[in-house]
Design a protein around this motif. Structure first.
Motif, PDB file in Angstrom:
ATOM      1  N   LYS A   1       0.812  -1.215   0.000  1.00 17.49           N
ATOM      2  CA  LYS A   1       0.000   0.000   0.000  1.00 17.49           C
ATOM      3  C   LYS A   1       0.851   1.274   0.000  1.00 17.49           C
ATOM      4  N   ILE A   2       2.130   1.152   0.294  1.00 19.39           N
ATOM      5  CA  ILE A   2       3.018   2.320   0.353  1.00 19.39           C
ATOM      6  C   ILE A   2       3.696   2.506  -0.999  1.00 19.39           C
ATOM      7  N   LYS A   3       3.438   3.638  -1.612  1.00 17.15           N
ATOM      8  CA  LYS A   3       3.952   3.882  -2.961  1.00 17.15           C
ATOM      9  C   LYS A   3       5.158   4.820  -2.976  1.00 17.15           C
ATOM     10  N   GLU A   4       5.314   5.632  -1.919  1.00 19.65           N
ATOM     11  CA  GLU A   4       6.407   6.607  -1.922  1.00 19.65           C
ATOM     12  C   GLU A   4       7.755   5.921  -1.706  1.00 19.65           C
ATOM     13  N   HIS A   5       8.805   6.608  -2.095  1.00 18.77           N
ATOM     14  CA  HIS A   5      10.188   6.131  -1.950  1.00 18.77           C
ATOM     15  C   HIS A   5      10.384   4.738  -2.558  1.00 18.77           C
TER      16      HIS A   5
END
Length: 427
Positions: A26-30
């Protein structure tokens, strides 16, 4: 690469706790912080926070204990105690229970393995190794309390001889160090070559590492090492231009007369060469030459950078998982950030090395530096047992949340509860 590490009943860790380097979907950043090795993904780094005595160092100690058992248990003599059995002591029931470790990892052959052990003070109660040869899990071997080993269909090679040579306090995987067990070589090399743990704060440990670096440079075991470490020291604005090696002028005859000749020879060889730093000499504002400094003339921060920098350069070169307690000790926060960022770039981290470290430096609690699944907190419960969780496990954390402020105010947990009014001393 480490994917996940699970610990049960070790030091302050009572119940099952898992430390994961798997990226949250679910984490798209970095996205640059995610290492891709074929079909597998893992985080390039993770940072661990917690108050003093919360147990964050025990995660690192658990890694170390697991590694030492794999590396050394084949040498344990019959009837001796297993030295790394340290169960949770604040519950009488836990003292009688085994310690359990389980690690999910990618070895140098790019195959995923799962290795788990369970042991008490004198016996390996369980040892099992699984892998994914064709995208599905398969058993390599599984060993029970009675020392009976069941091998999987994919296991090829010596079986009975290796099994019969085991004492009850030894691991089968540890035997790879002394016996030819080809199916187990890559999992063994993962522990022996691809994990390096620095959990000592003793200056003698730093001195030992500096001696190792000196030996590498003198023997030209790593031609790039001296150039890379010199570049790091120069870029870090230490004022150091490069490194040099000088030869010590002392003879075995200068050592105590009652010292054994072999011991004298070992000491002379170890201290034959010394590492020095080279700085520019200036005249009228212009460089006019160079001068050597002994390491004793350098600051604590410079020496720590030399030690930590060497570990990081080695890790990046070999694709190691580097695990450090208090990475930032004596280092400027800006410099610590630069060292972390080395693991985030494919250019500086082509071999997919990982960095896991514990710290108290709250300036690194920054979502511009880390993903939410890279930041871990270690909490000590009322009963004294340790639990750990990542920022990704906490609901309501947005990209613009001031993590440092929230952490220091106690909103994220893992901070000490201090009643200043109770600090009234009698003199």
């Amino acid at each position: 690469m480490v994917l996940e590490f699970t610990i049960i009943n070790f030091k302050s860790i009572k119940e099952k706790q898992s430390f994961s380097m798997l990226p949250e979907r679910k984490i798209k950043e970095h996205s640059e912080a995610v290492l891709k090795d074929g079909k597998y993904e893992a985080l390039s780094s993770a940072i661990i926070y917690g108050r003093n005595a919360s147990g964050k160092s025990n995660i690192i100690n658990a890694f170390s204990a697991f590694q030492h058992l794999v590396m050394n248990s084949a040498k344990f003599e019959v009837g001796t105690k297993i030295p790394y059995y340290e169960p949770y002591k604040l519950d009488p029931k836990s003292i009688e229970k085994p310690t359990e470790f389980k690690i999910d990892f990618i070895a140098k052959d790019k195959v995923r393995y799962i290795y788990e052990i369970s042991y008490n003070s004198d016996t390996i109660l369980k040892e099992a190794l699984f892998y994914y040869p064709k995208n599905q899990i398969a058993k390599l071997f599984e060993r029970s309390f009675e020392n009976k080993t069941v091998y999987g269909d994919y296991y090829v090679g010596r079986k009975k001889e290796a099994e019969e040579s085991l004492y009850k306090n030894q691991l089968l995987l540890s035997k790879v160090g002394t016996e030819k067990l080809e199916m187990l070589v890559y999992p063994y090399l993962f522990f022996s070559k691809l994990i390096f743990i620095s959990n000592s704060h003793d200056s003698s440990f730093d001195d030992l590492l500096l001696d190792i670096y000196t030996s590498k440079i003198v023997n030209k075991k790593n031609l790039h090492f001296v150039n890379n470490i010199s570049k790091l020291l120069k870029v870090a604005d230490t004022g150091i231009d490069s490194l040099s090696i000088s030869e010590n002028k002392f003879l075995p005859s200068s050592l105590p007369l009652d010292m054994h000749d072999e011991e004298k020879k070992r000491i002379v060889e170890r201290y034959k060469y010394k590492l020095r730093t080279v700085r520019n000499v200036f005249e009228n504002g212009q460089p006019s030459g160079k001068i050597d400094f002994t390491l004793s003339e350098e600051s604590t921060g410079t020496l720590k950078l030399l030690v930590i920098g060497g570990l990081i350069i080695e890790s990046l070169a070999d694709g190691q998982t580097l695990i450090i307690d208090e990475l930032d000790k004596s280092l400027h926060p800006k410099l610590t950030r630069s060292l972390i960022n080395l693991f985030m770039s494919e250019k500086t981290n082509p071999n997919k090395a990982q960095l896991i470290f514990a710290t108290h430096d709250v300036s690194l609690l920054d979502l511009d530096l880390f993903r939410r699944d890279q930041i871990w907190f270690v909490e000590k419960e009322y009963e004294g047992n340790t639990t750990f969780y990542s920022v990704a496990d906490i609901s309501g954390i947005r990209k613009n949340v001031p993590l440092e402020k929230w952490y220091m105010s106690g909103r994220l947990g893992a901070t000490p509860v201090i009643n200043q009014n109770e600090l009234e001393f009698q003199f």
